[in-house]
Design a protein around this motif. Structure first.
Motif, short mmCIF file in Angstrom:
data_model
loop_
_atom_site.label_atom_id
_atom_site.label_comp_id
_atom_site.label_asym_id
_atom_site.label_seq_id
_atom_site.Cartn_x
_atom_site.Cartn_y
_atom_site.Cartn_z
N TRP A 39 0.76 -1.29 -0.12
CA TRP A 39 0.02 -0.07 0.09
C TRP A 39 0.73 1.25 -0.14
N ASP A 40 1.68 1.29 -1.03
CA ASP A 40 2.51 2.63 -1.11
C ASP A 40 1.69 3.66 -1.91
N VAL A 41 1.96 4.92 -2.01
CA VAL A 41 1.18 5.85 -2.33
C VAL A 41 1.14 5.74 -3.89
N ARG A 42 1.89 5.31 -4.92
CA ARG A 42 1.80 5.12 -6.30
C ARG A 42 0.59 4.23 -6.50
N LEU A 43 0.86 3.17 -5.78
CA LEU A 43 -0.06 1.78 -6.25
C LEU A 43 -1.41 2.00 -5.57
N THR A 44 -1.63 2.87 -4.28
CA THR A 44 -2.81 3.06 -3.83
C THR A 44 -3.48 4.34 -4.57
N THR A 45 -2.93 5.19 -4.92
CA THR A 45 -3.64 6.16 -5.61
C THR A 45 -4.08 5.64 -7.03
N THR A 46 -3.14 4.88 -7.92
CA THR A 46 -3.46 4.23 -9.00
C THR A 46 -4.75 3.16 -8.96
N LEU A 47 -4.84 2.42 -7.80
CA LEU A 47 -6.10 1.56 -7.56
C LEU A 47 -7.33 2.42 -7.43
N ILE A 48 -7.21 3.64 -6.85
CA ILE A 48 -8.32 4.50 -6.34
C ILE A 48 -8.74 5.23 -7.82
N MET A 49 -7.80 5.35 -8.72
CA MET A 49 -8.07 6.00 -9.91
C MET A 49 -9.09 4.93 -10.59
N VAL A 50 -8.60 3.79 -10.58
CA VAL A 50 -9.42 2.72 -11.37
C VAL A 50 -10.84 2.45 -10.87
N ILE A 51 -10.94 2.44 -9.58
CA ILE A 51 -12.15 2.16 -8.87
C ILE A 51 -13.02 3.29 -8.93
N LEU A 52 -12.42 4.32 -8.85
CA LEU A 52 -13.50 5.78 -8.88
C LEU A 52 -13.57 5.85 -10.31
N ALA B 8 -14.38 3.53 -12.59
CA ALA B 8 -15.39 2.42 -13.11
C ALA B 8 -16.71 2.60 -12.23
N GLY B 9 -16.59 3.27 -10.91
CA GLY B 9 -17.84 3.45 -10.26
C GLY B 9 -18.60 4.71 -10.97
#
Lengths: 154, 50, 233
Positions: C110-123, C125-126
């Motif tokens: 859960w580093d900041v790059r991986l986390t913000t990228t995952l948020i980007m995809v989920i956001l 997609a939502g």
């Protein structure tokens, strides 16, 4: 005209919210609560507070500090930020790129005797991609930049 | 540097990872392209989907 | 009736370039001195990253145009760019995990790059999922455009987070930090995936416009409207 004005207002509000959130994240000092790993200096400065808690420690592998058990299960090395260093006891097989001078992030706990115990050893490489025979020599000062200790001290 | 017999810190092999990464790229691109064409064909709006 | 489709030509050009660039990256470029052959993942991962952020930036601009003008064509390209961004973002994460395992030693952290990228995809997609629930086409266009504009906050965050905060992911490479022998396949695949992304966006936009036309020809059944009114009194 009314419709036109409504559209303009909705656009501007959306842009303002967007810019506001980004500005807050960039300059609002959230970084202080978002420290992904501690430097050896920060870990030592925190003293007793850090003992026992599950934290991440980051730095370069100190050249000449790596010791392996003959059976290959235990690995000991020092993590340094150029000022302080912390001895790390890892009970894990390190990634293949693990070597002297490479950046690492270790997750674990600081023991009272000053050793850092980890079961999760991650390699943090820099942004250099060189062909064999190319690239810079082992320069700890240059390599240290990839750990971003200065940037994150905001 | 050190006189200890250290592994040189180089990844040997690893082609399975390389092939997985390129493979998943191909699968996602082909799969998404196929989904786009299929969804377009499913809409009857009076115009011929090419 | 056959007529020239510029997007088909762009897409095929992208496909051809991707084959050339990947061939060069896999077989002609040198192995990295520490990462060895695993570094060849860069030639698909980095272009995917650049283009995922690029199409989402396009979606942001299209969203502004859409809410500003109310024209269906902007809503259509915004939808196309958003969906392409989600697909490429998800692919980006998969490629990254595959690269992380042999190099960093882990699949995920859960580093900041991986986390913000995952948020980007989920956001995003939502946003696409919520969008599909809105029946009224004007309201659907306005709300999804506003969501895309606000959600865009995360995209510069994905780019800059590695400079602003400590992370496991390294900061951006520059031409100075990448061997000159690796630059050519990287550039070719960047344009390749850009062209493929343009084809994705154009196809999805055409689909959106076709659906809109179909809705006007045959409005959705009344049953759905009543249901919508019940849940939203």
């Amino acid at each position: 005209m009314n419709e036109r004005r409504r559209r303009v207002i909705v656009t501007l509000i959306a842009l303002a919210v967007s810019a506001g959130v980004l500005g807050y994240l960039a300059f609002g000092g959230i970084g202080e609560n978002l420290v992904y790993y501690w430097s050896p200096t920060e870990l030592k400065a925190s003293g007793e507070q850090a003992v026992g808690a599950s934290i991440r420690l980051g730095g370069l592998v100190q050249p000449g500090s790596i010791e392996r058990d003959p059976d290959g299960l235990k690995l000991r090395f020092s993590v340094t930020d150029g000022v302080e260093s912390v001895r790390v006891a890892a009970e894990t097989v390190p990634p293949a790129m693990f070597r002297e001078g490479i950046g690492v992030v270790v997750e674990g706990t600081l023991r009272t005797d000053g050793w850092f115990e980890t079961h999760r050893l991650m390699v943090k490489h820099d942004n250099e991609y060189a062909a064999p025979g190319e690239g810079q020599e082992l320069d700890m000062k240059e390599l240290m930049k990839s750990m971003q200790f200065d940037e994150s001290d905001a | 540097m050190s006189e200890m017999a250290m592994p040189e810190g180089v990844i040997a092999g690893g082609w399975s990872y390389v092939l997985s990464a390129y493979g998943i790229t191909a699968v996602v691109f082909i799969g998404y392209a196929w989904s786009l064409l299929r969804r377009r064909a499913a809409v009857s709006d009076g115009e011929e989907p090419k | 009736m056959k007529r020239f489709r510029w997007d088909a030509a762009v897409g095929l050009l992208g496909l051809a370039l991707l084959l050339v660039g990947s061939y060069l990256g896999l077989f002609e470029a040198p192995a990295e001195r520490h990462m060895g052959d695993v570094q060849r993942i860069m030639y698909v991962h980095v272009p995917t990253a650049w283009n995922a952020m690029l199409v989402l930036t396009a979606a942001f601009i299209f969203a502004i145009a859409s809410v500003w003008t109310g024209k269906p064509k902007w809503d259509a390209v915004m939808t196309g760019a958003t969906e392409a961004g989600v697909v490429m973002g998800a692919l980006l994460i998969a490629q990254g995990m595959i690269w992380a395992r042999p190099t960093w030693g882990i699949w995920w952290d859960w580093d900041v790059r991986l986390t913000t990228t995952l948020i980007m995809v989920i956001l995003y997609a939502g946003i696409l999922v919520l969008r599909s629930f809105v029946e009224d086409s004007d309201r659907r266009a306005t709300w999804s455009a506003v969501a895309v504009i606000i959600g865009y906050v995360d995209v510069p965050l994905v780019y800059f987070c590695v400079r602003w905060w400590r992370s496991l992911h390294q900061i951006q490479s520059t031409p100075e930090t990448v061997s000159s022998a690796m630059i050519v396949p990287l550039r070719i695949n960047s344009f390749a995936i850009l062209f493929i992304a343009i084809w994705f966006v154009a196809q999805r936009a055409r689909l959106e416009l076709a659906r809109r036309r179909a809705e006007e020809v045959a409005p959705p059944p009344r049953r759905d409207r009543r249901q919508a009114e019940e849940t939203n009194p």
